[in-house]
Enzyme design. Sequence first.
Site, PDB file in Angstrom:
ATOM      1  N   GLU A  70     -24.880  47.543 118.718  1.00  0.00           N
ATOM      2  CA  GLU A  70     -23.848  47.289 119.720  1.00  0.00           C
ATOM      3  C   GLU A  70     -23.900  48.456 120.700  1.00  0.00           C
ATOM      4  O   GLU A  70     -23.981  49.610 120.286  1.00  0.00           O
ATOM      5  CB  GLU A  70     -22.442  47.223 119.095  1.00  0.00           C
ATOM      6  CG  GLU A  70     -22.266  46.024 118.189  1.00  0.00           C
ATOM      7  CD  GLU A  70     -20.925  45.986 117.451  1.00  0.00           C
ATOM      8  OE1 GLU A  70     -19.942  46.579 117.934  1.00  0.00           O
ATOM      9  OE2 GLU A  70     -20.879  45.358 116.380  1.00  0.00           O
ATOM     10  N   GLU A  92     -19.723  46.397 109.678  1.00  0.00           N
ATOM     11  CA  GLU A  92     -18.517  47.189 109.390  1.00  0.00           C
ATOM     12  C   GLU A  92     -17.977  46.890 107.993  1.00  0.00           C
ATOM     13  O   GLU A  92     -16.826  46.499 107.831  1.00  0.00           O
ATOM     14  CB  GLU A  92     -17.437  46.899 110.445  1.00  0.00           C
ATOM     15  CG  GLU A  92     -17.791  47.395 111.829  1.00  0.00           C
ATOM     16  CD  GLU A  92     -17.748  48.909 111.965  1.00  0.00           C
ATOM     17  OE1 GLU A  92     -17.532  49.606 110.964  1.00  0.00           O
ATOM     18  OE2 GLU A  92     -17.949  49.388 113.094  1.00  0.00           O
TER      19      GLU A  92
END
Length: 1000
Positions: free
Chosen positions: A502, A418
């Site tokens: 994820e 991120e």
Amino acid sequence: MSSLPTHTDVVVPAGVRGPRFRPPAGASTAESLDLNGEWRFRLFDEARTGADSADVGAGWDTIAVPGHWQLAGAPDAWPYGKPAYTNVLFPIPVDPPNVPRENPTGEYRRTVEVPETWLGSGRVVLRFEGVDSWFEVAVNGTPVATSHGSRLPTEIDVTEHVQAGENLLAVRVTQWSAFTYVEDQDQWWLSGIFRDVELAHRPEGGIEHVSVDASYDHTTGEGTLRIDVETLGDAEATVSVPELGLELAAGEEATVAVEPWSAETPRLYEAQVRTAAETVVVRVGFRTIAIVDGVFTVNGAPVKLYGVNRHEFEPTRGRAVTRETMLADVLLAKTHHVNAVRTSHYPPHPHFLDLCDAYGLYVIDENDLETHGFEPNGWRDNPTDSPAWRDVLVDRVQRMVRRDAHHPSIVMWSLGNEAGVGRNLGEMAAAIREIDDSRPLHYEGDWTAEHTDVYSRMYASVAETLEIGRGEDRALQRNQPDDTIDGETAARRRTLPFIQCEYVHAMGNGPGGFSDYDEVFEAYPRLMGGFVWEWIDHGIATRDADGTPFYGYGGDFGEELHDGTFIADGLLLPDRTPSPGMVEMAAVYAPVRIEEFPGLDGAIEIRNRYAFRTTEHVDLRWTLSADGETLAEGSLSDAVGVLEPGESAIVSLEAAGIEVPEVGDDVDVWWLVRAVSRESGDHVPAELGAGQLHVQGRAPLAPVSGSVERGEDGFAVGPARFDGAGRLVSLGGTPVRTSRADAWRAPTDNDAADNGPGRQDARLWEQAGLTRLRERLDDVTVETDEQGEALVVTGRLAGAASECGLAVTWTWRADAEDPQTVDVTLDLVPEGRWAGPLPRLGWLLALEQEGAGDVVVDWVGQGPGESYADSAKAALFGRYRHTVEELQTRYTHPQENGARRGVTRARIGLAAGPLELRAGEVTLGVDEIDGVELTARPWSDQALAAARHPHELWPDGALWLHVDVAQHGVGSAACGPGVLPNATLEPAPARLQVRLRAGA
Ligand code: IPT
């Protein structure tokens, strides 16, 4: 204290050397001193502490190193501030590289005795494995270096600053620094020297660094080894691998027959790297990672990653995890069929990687980089795209790769998490490839996969994963419509394997829909698997005002900005108890798949899902049982034979020569096959897979007939007593606190999250009045039909302010042959306009019962753990027994839990005598359902929903039973897809028939 850069200068660490690889503890003959232990400590509230680095800190407190100062003394005392949790948001103003003047800063002091023999030749090096977030080191009062990169090693050459005998080390650590802006991972903000510290003698001619190149050629069965060695003063180095008879010069290559390393077969060889001055032992694993025709392979075989995302966490120690905990994590992973770990979102403690090498886990080693807090500002000033940050980010990947590249377990490098996109991605990728080009690169943030070797995403839906599997992938950028596909980029990306770095967010009760992903992964070679988010709930051990211990989450420590329960989203509860989600994961990830084979009557399919192992170590044990009573058992291993990797066998009862004995028609007969390991060891799963086949279903309940007794103030039907309005008041002598239809549950974290465009189930349920349901009773009549008399009570279940409701009809019948039996049928018909699914449909029965937690429930149905419509792979049909207390799952944030599905019989040990339940006709819409969903608690759903932590729940003197037609699935909406249509409870007419036998 110095002319060195300050904590807000965006520069690479100053005065440090490139870190060496990290040999396992005790693997080098050179001397070193362990500097873990008590250090003098004082906390200041700003970076300019004014403390003199020559001050020994006499009279200061002491603190344990490694550790975080916020957790010193936890859970009883918090002398140095408290932990704080935010996910994406920065807890400081977004003003890079500046940080507030208010900046908790720890001053550490300790002395170290340097042996005389270390001086005069070689170097003396101070090594920190991890300090959060910025620090400055002084030796004997002289500042020598600053560093950052909280989860990266720092080596400082202190030769010129130390003397024989006592020396003073001073370390100043700031909580906030410029580097906070690149360390915005979703975790607690915790500071200090939290990993090991050592002072090492690097002898002249000693081994400075070792690069291991150990590949495996699956076509020849040979491994090729080359170990390059950097030495102090260019000394000659040799390499020997006694087990392989190899004696090589450093840098010399040799090819010999070897046993390869894989996560399934973690074969390691000991290599001794020698110079005249030092010997270092390195454990070498021969394996080759390659992407072949868009498929991720290890040693030539396609490999799926059955992964988890692991943050380092312990409830009292934060990220200062002990070696015992690292081992516990590896053993828990192995015994739950995990074969891969993404070290989210930073390089782990190096010992963890030694364990992954030894026990066999594939690792994505991730750089210590996350800049998520820039996203809310449209990524303005994002360090990932700023030339000013180039060197800092490149330094980070270099330190990671230098430290870790010798580990066979690492199969990919990750640029970070991120961190948006920008020019520094390419810079980091190039820097990694320059040191090690033997492993693919991973980064999720750039969907074009410009700098990576795999296409990575997080939380892509099952439907999108399927499209990608087929090579029909679309979106090239986040939040962009499908029409942004650019020919060349899209075409290149379609040649890459696809990974979900994820998925299946394990927050609270969930994840739901796990096995839906697995089926898609299995079907398409391009799909290389995924990593569950995440391993453990980061609940911090603390106490409430009364001293009651509990695990805290965001907001429990007075934070002004926090992300609440989002930190409790793991497969393990904070004390490392596996949650039901972890048990479900083990069933989904199991290497031996056993399931009903639809093509042949009475047959099951057994599939070997290992990439390298045969099933030689697997015993296939079977049991034939009737309502949990074993009828016959045996082994199928001879009938099935040894399966090669990827091979399946189909075996029927008939072919295996198993005869089903005659049993009564009131029981269900199941054929259960379990794959049991013949190996032993604490890393060996007890079970490698299990599946079952329904061989015989029970006959419907025979009708009962009896009469209704009318009394002065009500009615009696067998053991059930009613008031004049038709309200159930006692059952078998046990007073009833509440009996009504029900359509609500204490929202799960997934229910409370956004479940898709414009939908949030918990809010919809609130709007539909389900949080305040009342059952209005309209009519009570005694009806007579061919079966006899029935007490029929009609009414409507609804909540204030809502037009939605359910028409309710209760039909109670006695059994003339058994005065203790009552048969009840509950019919529910939705009325009004429902905006979405229902949480549950069924009967809520609360019986007065002191000590309800100790009541024993013995049931035939799915178990032993809880199960939900989209999380039921681990729950096998059988007979189980738990106390009500044991039926509860103590999620860190209390919510719906504990349901047992497919219950056909239950016996509930009430104080007044057992209450026996048998499931009769259960229907939802046009579907017939086999058995009921049974839930038992010592508290109400309202109390469960109101509690913020499990210790706030107290038995209220009643046993709260739910006998449901169905419950809505759980999904993963807290981060990812909601409940899929196959597990959605749409409002529909429902019928629930159960027969109860109550009283002694
Ligand atoms: C994703 C993060 O990578 C991870 O660290 C964690 O925060 C997770 O979400 C939620 O628990 S990012 C999200 C925007 C999908």
